[in-house]
Design an enzyme around this catalytic site. Structure first.
Site, PDB file in Angstrom:
ATOM      1  CE1 TYR A 282      -3.252  -6.693  -6.569  1.00  0.00           C
ATOM      2  CE2 TYR A 282      -2.405  -8.580  -5.284  1.00  0.00           C
ATOM      3  CZ  TYR A 282      -2.536  -7.217  -5.432  1.00  0.00           C
ATOM      4  OH  TYR A 282      -2.288  -6.100  -4.586  1.00  0.00           O
ATOM      5  CD  GLU A 289       3.221  -4.833  -9.238  1.00  0.00           C
ATOM      6  OE1 GLU A 289       3.570  -4.963  -8.467  1.00  0.00           O
ATOM      7  OE2 GLU A 289       2.092  -4.848  -9.673  1.00  0.00           O
TER       8      GLU A 289
END
Length: 358
Positions: A282, A289
């Site tokens: 994660y 991103e």
């Protein structure tokens, strides 16, 4: 002079029913003290409009709670026996009080009362079974729909993960730059469908937080549709591979776990993976991103895409890149919130499993 009203009685195994013949009764006072029921009221009885009262000492102890309901024609009183059983007479004295008579409208023999109890129990069981069937039917439909949703998402992300992995082994590094054109259609489908998860959380279909789910779904769709989808210059960037690969690596464990949960089933290895793989993946996904957002800033400045035009008096248009700088800060906040949420979930899950094991 205080008068005594006509009183009719009947019983069941747990209750005593009294019907006081008193029309338009007012100022009713009914209470139980020990084994004695005390009644006093004003109304129209056998001796006309007067005050009527009686004290009835029961055969056996009764509970202090008493209920009554007054109608235009009578006062209905219910008293509960201390112990379940059938009384041979209502009063302690062997000779029945002159004002007391059987209430044949409610009278039942002991065997008839037993049958009445059985009939009520049958009705309750039927009603309970009917409600259980309705609830079970709803749960079955809900779980079936959730299973189908999770299955579709699992197949979609599994296809993406397998496609990227196989292409990497066959074509090597060159395949990394072709990621968007290869799997973007399936990724678009899966991420649009993921909006269902927000609705499920909002309407209580699944027990999970709305805010963490909304942050993840909106954040991913922003990267997919705005950063990657709207800029052709980003389609061949290496970062697209890492974003898609990390997303799918997380989901190929999450969705099978939810599929088993639809049937209250569990596979311990899968449970451990679902609550563990996010620890490295994660944060890496959020870093990927963020890299994609940073790479897109110069492209948005150059193309003026999504820029906000201003009147000439206020100068040039506001570049969309300013929003992206703010978005990078929000990403850090979202990362902290979701990591906290995932950590609490993991702690609660494995803490529960440890308690069950002990």
């Amino acid at each position: 002079m205080t008068l005594t009203p006509l009183v009719y009685w009947a019983q069941r195994h747990e209750e005593i029913y009294l019907r006081v013949e008193l029309t338009d009764a007012q100022n009713i006072n009914v209470h139980v003290h020990g084994k004695v029921l005390h009644f006093r009221a004003q109304g129209h009885g056998a001796k006309g409009q007067n005050e009527y009262e009686f004290n009835l000492e029961f055969l056996l102890p009764v509970k202090p709670e008493v209920t009554f309901r007054s109608t235009q024609r009578q006062v209905n009183i219910t008293v509960w026996k201390e112990e379940r059983g059938w009384w041979e007479r209502p009063s302690a004295q062997e000779r029945k009080p002159v004002y007391l008579a059987p209430d044949f409208d409610r009278w039942l023999d002991e065997s008839d009362a037993e049958m009445e109890i059985q009939e009520k129990e049958i009705k309750r069981n039927k009603l309970r079974a009917s409600r259980h069937k309705e609830v079970s039917g709803f749960l079955t439909l809900k779980n079936g729909l959730l299973f189908v949703y999770n299955l579709v998402q699992f197949l979609g992300f599994s296809w993406i993960f397998a496609n990227l992995t196989v292409r990497l082994f066959i074509f090597g590094q060159d395949s990394l730059y072709n990621t968007f054109h290869t799997v973007s259609d399936v990724m678009f489908f899966c991420q649009i469908l993921a909006a269902v998860e927000v609705l499920n959380a909002a309407f209580g279909v699944v027990r999970t937080g709305v805010i963490p789910t909304l942050i993840q779904v909106v954040g991913r769709n922003f990267i997919l549709f705005i950063i990657f989808g709207s800029l052709e210059e980003m389609h061949n960037q290496l970062v697209v591979f890492f974003v898609f690969y990390l997303w799918s690596a997380i989901e190929i464990f999450r969705y099978p776990f939810y599929m088993l949960g639809c049937f209250n089933a569990e596979w311990k290895i899968l449970t451990w993976l679902r609550y563990t793989v996010w620890i490295p993946l994660y944060p890496l996904g959020v870093i990927a991103e963020a890299v994609a957002v940073i790479q897109s800033i110069s492209i948005f400045d150059k193309t003026k895409l999504f820029s906000i035009p201003l009147p000439k008096a206020f100068g040039p248009a506001v570049s969309f890149s300013y929003f992206l700088y703010v978005y990078l800060i929000l990403m850090c906040l979202g990362l902290f919130l979701n990591l906290s949420h995932l950590y609490v979930q993991r702690k609660r899950r494995f803490g529960t499993m440890k308690r069950k094991a002990n």
